[in-house]
Scaffold this active site. Structure first.
Site, mmCIF file in Angstrom:
data_model
loop_
_atom_site.group_PDB
_atom_site.id
_atom_site.type_symbol
_atom_site.label_atom_id
_atom_site.label_comp_id
_atom_site.label_asym_id
_atom_site.label_seq_id
_atom_site.Cartn_x
_atom_site.Cartn_y
_atom_site.Cartn_z
ATOM 1 C CB ALA A 179 -0.937 -0.001 1.202
ATOM 2 C CG ASP A 180 3.432 2.603 3.278
ATOM 3 O OD1 ASP A 180 2.490 3.417 3.336
ATOM 4 O OD2 ASP A 180 3.990 2.141 4.282
ATOM 5 C CB ILE A 181 5.542 0.061 -2.530
ATOM 6 C CG1 ILE A 181 6.625 -0.191 -1.465
ATOM 7 C CG2 ILE A 181 6.163 0.005 -3.929
ATOM 8 C CD1 ILE A 181 7.208 -1.576 -1.487
#
Length: 407
Positions: A179-181
């Site tokens: 999700a961050d990437i």
């Protein structure tokens, strides 16, 4: 030869992963990225270890592997943004920047005079990108958002992991913070699009990115499976919801990924596997029917797959043009001849470790190749340089700021 984004300056107020992943990507492509960090502490991920990079004696340095993941090619400037003097320096740099990137809580930078309204008044051409868990508006806007919880809330964990009917089956997160990437990559895309608009019109703009929005967006075919049927898909382990056979099968000595994408490949697979009767069986003749009858088909394939080793299957299936592959541990990934040939690992000079490894940016440009990667900076490594060249401060002024703990 310079990078595609040479001449652009990015003021990076982000930390941890989503924002730093975006600014690292911009740095790889030639942008000057100035990473603002807290004096004496810096980005939280500097201490997220072990493991840490090691020096020539094999001793740990202060740079955690996690920090090294997302901060390649940047310059580190330590500034206490809670102090008026520090805020003024950051505003001065923003006035000379093309992009500001931040991931503070909604409204968190307004009290420091570092919000979009303030900085865009100083620099109308500024592209300002904010990354939060849930976005700048809506009922959840003030909640903190972290990758793990976003994978759960955003539906990814509901389709990841073995089903409840299997022993130990439960929802699972992905092994890296996707999700961050993904948010970092969408931030990069949004910033580049906004810069294109800025170059055409002279106008900067604000970009509002939310981890939950991104996680929802990348549900891809699973999202459409639900939206077109009204039925929420469940967990299938390694199986595919729309293609059969397309999963990991046990072999005589491990596992093999079988990725049969069409009916022709299915016939070729069956020929190699000694299952020649299956393609003519009405239940399995097309992918649509194989999906409907996976419960009877998959056990037949499993019985065949355990008769050979993984390597034996790969040799035989590749000759028949059937997509397949092993499930590699990371040591085998980085020892893979294709990965080596593509230069996916590089060693970068580092002030205390001598060199540190990095996983290379996978983009291969023909005219502006990524060739000038630099190791993630030590905390405050470039403070004096930036304060002199960008903020136009004298050595005496810098010394006074350092004595006051502002830099």
């Amino acid at each position: 030869m310079t990078g595609a984004l040479s001449g652009l300056r990015v003021l990076d107020l982000s930390r941890v992963l989503a924002g730093p992943w975006a600014s690292q990507t911009l740095a790889d492509m030639g942008a000057e990225v100035i990473k603002i960090e807290r004096p004496g502490a810096g980005d939280d991920t500097r201490g997220w270890g072990p493991p840490f990079a090691r020096d020539g004696n094999g001793d740990d340095t202060t740079e955690a592997a996690y920090y090294l993941t997302a901060n390649r090619g940047k310059k580190s400037l330590t500034i206490d943004i809670t102090k008026p003097e520090g805020q003024e320096i950051v505003r001065d740099i923003a006035a000379q920047s093309d992009v500001v990137l931040e991931n503070f809580k909604v409204g968190g930078l307004a009290k420091y005079g570092l919000d979009y309204a303030t900085l865009s008044a100083i620099n109308p051409k500024l592209v300002y990108c904010s990354i939060t868990g849930f976005g700048q508006d809506g009922p959840y806007k003030d909640r903190p958002g972290y990758d793990f919880m976003i994978q759960g809330m955003g539906g990814l964990m509901s389709i990841t992991g073995a089903p409840d009917t299997v022993s130990g089956g439960q929802p699972m997160k992905v092994g890296v913070a996707v999700a961050d990437i993904f948010t970092g990559l969408y931030a990069t895309i949004g910033i580049l699009a906004a810069l294109r608009h800025r170059d055409a019109t002279g106008e900067g703009q604000y970009i509002d990115l939310a981890l939950l929005d991104v996680q929802t967006a990348v549900l891809a075919n699973q999202a459409m499976n639900y939206l077109t049927t009204g039925k929420a898909p469940g967990r299938l382990g390694n199986a595919h919801p729309n293609i059969v056979p397309y999963e990991a099968f046990p072999s005589a000595d491990g596992y093999l990924i079988l990725a049969v994408g069409n009916d022709s490949q299915f016939k070729s697979f069956c020929s190699v596997a000694g299952l020649d009767d299956l393609p003519s069986d009405e239940r399995y003749a097309t992918n649509r029917k194989r999906v409907a009858n996976r419960e009877t088909l998959v056990p037949l394939i499993r019985q065949a797959m355990v008769t050979k080793t993984t390597d034996e299957w790969i040799v035989a299936l590749e000759k028949a043009n059937v997509p397949c592959g092993p499930i590699n541990t990371l040591d085998r990934v980085f020892d893979n001849p294709q990965v080596k040939h593509r230069g996916m690992v590089k060693q970068l000079d580092h002030p205390t470790a001598g060199t540190v490894p990095t996983v290379a940016n996978p983009i291969k440009f023909s005219k502006t190749p990524i060739t000038d990667e630099k190791a993630p900076p030590m905390l405050g490594q470039h403070s004096d340089e930036i304060l002199r060249k960008v903020a136009d401060l004298s050595d005496d002024q810098i010394a006074k700021l350092r004595e006051a703990g502002i830099v």
